[in-house]
Scaffold this motif. Structure first.
Motif, short mmCIF file in Angstrom:
data_model
loop_
_atom_site.label_atom_id
_atom_site.label_comp_id
_atom_site.label_asym_id
_atom_site.label_seq_id
_atom_site.Cartn_x
_atom_site.Cartn_y
_atom_site.Cartn_z
N TYR A 408 0.61 -1.17 0.05
CA TYR A 408 -0.05 0.08 0.09
C TYR A 408 0.84 1.37 -0.18
N PHE A 409 1.84 1.41 0.97
CA PHE A 409 2.68 2.77 1.02
C PHE A 409 3.88 2.57 -0.04
N MET A 412 1.48 4.12 -2.82
CA MET A 412 1.48 5.70 -2.39
C MET A 412 3.02 6.41 -3.01
N ILE A 413 4.23 5.67 -2.54
CA ILE A 413 5.33 6.29 -3.06
C ILE A 413 5.50 6.66 -4.64
N THR A 415 3.45 6.67 -6.96
CA THR A 415 2.49 7.40 -7.48
C THR A 415 2.25 8.42 -6.66
N PHE A 416 3.30 9.02 -6.02
CA PHE A 416 3.26 10.38 -5.25
C PHE A 416 2.31 11.45 -5.71
N ALA A 419 -1.26 10.65 -5.28
CA ALA A 419 -1.42 9.64 -4.13
C ALA A 419 -2.67 9.67 -3.51
N THR A 422 -4.50 7.20 -5.37
CA THR A 422 -4.03 6.03 -5.17
C THR A 422 -4.52 5.11 -3.75
N ALA A 423 -4.31 6.17 -2.87
CA ALA A 423 -4.98 5.94 -1.48
C ALA A 423 -6.27 5.09 -1.50
#
Length: 540
Positions: A408-409, A412-413, A415-416, A419, A422-423
Motif C-alpha cells: 500500500y505505502f 503511494m510512494i 504514484t506520489f 497519491a 491511489t490511497a
C-alpha cells in the motif's frame, strides 16, 4: 460500580486493524449471542477453546462489541514477550499479561503469583480478562482437559471480596469453531454462552479454604459449556464423517445459518463418538471376561454397531468422492451428460473472464501471497503438525498485514503526484481483485468437477448414486428416529433463523449475492479458496 481500565490507544489500533484483517482472511465471521456479554464495569473472565494460537485472542477482541466491553485483558505465554518481532510488539502494546508455562522452563518451575495478582486487580476494577483454560494452543480435533486456573482465580477473587455484598464475577464461556482454521477465506463461528455468575454470598463453597473437589467440579462445567458449542472429537475422521452426514441430511449449503450447520454436524458427531466408545468398551469387556453377553443389552449394542457401520460407509463414500474430485452435491442432483458438457464450457469461459478482470488486483496481491507462502512453508519445517498447524493462521495474518502495508505505502510512494487517488484506488482494486478471483476459482472448480463427472463413466456414476441413496435413507433414520432432528430439514432450517451474515434467503437473494461487492455467495460452508473440496485434515 467500577468502570474498568481505560482503553490503551495501541489496543484500539490493534482492534481496528485486526478486525479489518480478520474480515479479509476469513470469508465470514458469525458471532452468536453477543448480547450475553456482561457490560463494561462488571468483572468478567472470558474462557474459550484454544486451537488457533494468537488468532483466537484476536478473534475474541474483534468479536466483542466495543459498546459491551472497552477492553479485553489478554494473556499470552511469556516466551512471546521481549522479542524484536512484530508479534511481540503487538502482544505487549495491547496490555497483554505474560503467563509462564512449566514446559518452557528447564527446571519445570514457573512462578505466576505476580501475574495472578495483576489479573485479580484487573477484575477488581471491573475489567474483562481473557483466559484459555486448555493452557496452550494445540492442533487437535478434541479439546484438551482444562486446567483448574480459571476456577482457582474465581475462588481467589471471591475470597478477596468476601465482605463486599455487591461483588459479582461473571465467567463467560465461548466456543470458537473454524471450518478450516488455517485456510484463506474459510468461515468461523463464535458462540457466546450464558455467563456463569458468582458472588461470595451465593457461592460460599468457593471461598478459602476451598475443597479442591469444588474447583474440579467447576472446571468440568466449563469444559461442558465450551465443548457444547463446537466440534470436539477424538479423531479428524469422525469430524469428516459428521460433516458429510450433515450435508446429506440437510443439503442447504449457505441457505442454512452457519450456527445451525455446526450444531447439526455436532449432533451427528456426538452420535458417532458415543456409538464407537460403547462398541469398543463392550469389545474390551468381552475380550477380558471371555463372555459374549454385552452389559448394554443386545438391542442397544446392535443400534450402536449400525451407527459405527454407517460412519465407516460414509468414510468410504467420501473417499470415493475425493478420488474422483467431486462433491456429494453433484451425485445428489444428477445431470444429463449434454447438460454437464454445456455447463462445463460456460463455467470455463466465465472463469477466464473473471481472471482477466481481476489481474490488476491480483498483481497487487502477488507480493502478499508470495511472502506468506514462504513464511508458512519455512515455519512448517520447524516441527510436527500438532505443534505447528495451530500457528499457521497467525503467521498468515501477521506476514500478510506487514506485506500488505508495504504494498500500500509502496504504491503511494511510486504514484506520489496522484497519491490522493491511489490511497482509494489501491485498496479498491485489491478488494475487487480478490472478490472476482474467488468467483473465478469457484467457476473453475465447477468446471473441473463437471469434466471429472463426464470422465467417470455412466456405470460408475450410477453406482455412486445408488450408494448415496442407501446412505441417505440410513442418515435420515439416524437423524429423525434416534437423534430427534426435524423430519423435513430443508423446510425447517430454510425457514428458521434470521438474516445471519453470509447466509442467503430465497432465489432473489441467492442471485443478488453472487454479484455483491461486499461478500461472495458461497454454496457450502465447507468451501475455501481452493480448486478442490477441502474435506481432509493433516493427521499424524
Amino acid at each position: 460500580m467500577p468502570e474498568g481500565s481505560p482503553t490503551p490507544w495501541a489496543y484500539l489500533l490493534i482492534r481496528l486493524l485486526f478486525k479489518f484483517v480478520l474480515k479479509i482472511f476469513y470469508g465470514t465471521i458469525v458471532v452468536e449471542n453477543a448480547h450475553l456479554i456482561p457490560p463494561r464495569g462488571q468483572p468478567c473472565i472470558v474462557c474459550a477453546n484454544h486451537s488457533n494460537s494468537l488468532t483466537d485472542a484476536l478473534l475474541l477482541v474483534a468479536s466483542i462489541p466495543y459498546k459491551r466491553r472497552n477492553l479485553l485483558r489478554l494473556t499470552a505465554k511469556a516466551t512471546q514477550f521481549g522479542k524484536r518481532t512484530f508479534t511481540s510488539w503487538l502482544i505487549e502494546s495491547a496490555g497483554t499479561v505474560p503467563l509462564k508455562r512449566r514446559k518452557d522452563y528447564s527446571d519445570g518451575e514457573a512462578d505466576n503469583s505476580e501475574v495472578l495478582q495483576k489479573l485479580l486487580e484487573a477484575l477488581d476494577t471491573g475489567d474483562a480478562v481473557c483466559l484459555f483454560p486448555e493452557g496452550m494452543s494445540r492442533y487437535h480435533p478434541t479439546i484438551a482437559p482444562l486446567k483448574t486456573g480459571v476456577a482457582r482465580i474465581v475462588s481467589d477473587a471471591l475470597t478477596r471480596n468476601r465482605d463486599n455484598p455487591d461483588f459479582e464475577l461473571s465467567v463467560l464461556t465461548c466456543s470458537i469453531t473454524y471450518m478450516h482454521a488455517q485456510h484463506f477465506r474459510s468461515d468461523v463461528l463464535v458462540t457466546f454462552h450464558q455467563p456463569m455468575k458468582f458472588t461470595p454470598r451465593t457461592h460460599p463453597e468457593l471461598l478459602a479454604p476451598v475443597d479442591f473437589s469444588r474447583i474440579r467440579e467447576m472446571t468440568a462445567r466449563l469444559h461442558a459449556k465450551i465443548s457444547s458449542g463446537t466440534l470436539d472429537a477424538p479423531s479428524w475422521r469422525l469430524i469428516r464423517n459428521a460433516k458429510l452426514a450433515a450435508r446429506i441430511y440437510a443439503p442447504l449449503g449457505t441457505e442454512m445459518a452457519l450456527g445451525d450447520y455446526i450444531r447439526i454436524v455436532r449432533t451427528f458427531l456426538e452420535a458417532f463418538k458415543l456409538a464407537e466408545s460403547r462398541v469398543e468398551r463392550e469389545g474390551e469387556k468381552a475380550t477380558s471376561s471371555g463372555e459374549e453377553a454385552p452389559a448394554l443389552g443386545e438391542e442397544a449394542l446392535a443400534e450402536d454397531r449400525k451407527i459405527v457401520q454407517l460412519g465407516a460407509d460414509l468414510k468410504e463414500y467420501q473417499d470415493q468422492l475425493v478420488r474422483y474430485g467431486i462433491k456429494d452435491d453433484r451425485i445428489r442432483r444428477p445431470l444429463r451428460r449434454r447438460t454437464m458438457a454445456y455447463r462445463a464450457i460456460v463455467r470455463l469461459l466465465w472463469s477466464i473472464v473473471l481472471i482477466s478482470i481481476s489481474v490488476p488486483g491480483l498483481l497487487l496481491w502477488l507480493p502478499i501471497f508470495v511472502t506468506t507462502f514462504i513464511a508458512v512453508r519455512e515455519f512448517k519445517r520447524t516441527g510436527p503438525v500438532w505443534d505447528t498447524y495451530d500457528e499457521i493462521a497467525q503467521y498468515k495474518l501477521t506476514y500478510g498485514l506487514m506485506s500488505g502495508l508495504c504494498v500500500y505505502f509502496g504504491m503511494m510512494i511510486v504514484t506520489f503526484p496522484v497519491a490522493m487517488f491511489t490511497a482509494v484506488l489501491v485498496p479498491l482494486a485489491m478488494w475487487m481483485g480478490l472478490r472476482w478471483f474467488e468467483d473465478a476459482t469457484s467457476a473453475f472448480r465447477a468446471f473441473t468437477a463437471l469434466t471429472r463427472l463426464l470422465s467417470v463413466g455412466q456405470p460408475e456414476l450410477q453406482k455412486l448414486q445408488e450408494t448415496r441413496k442407501g446412505l441417505y435413507q440410513r442418515v435420515m433414520d439416524l437423524a429423525v428416529q434416534t437423534l430427534g432432528l426435524p423430519e423435513a430439514p430443508e423446510k425447517h432450517f430454510g425457514e428458521t433463523g434470521g438474516r445471519e451474515k453470509g447466509r442467503v434467503r430465497g432465489r432473489w437473494e441467492r442471485s443478488a449475492k453472487y454479484f455483491s461487492v461486499r461478500r461472495r455467495r458461497k454454496r457450502d460452508w465447507n468451501e475455501t479458496l481452493r480448486l478442490y473440496d477441502k474435506v481432509d485434515y493433516p493427521e499424524e
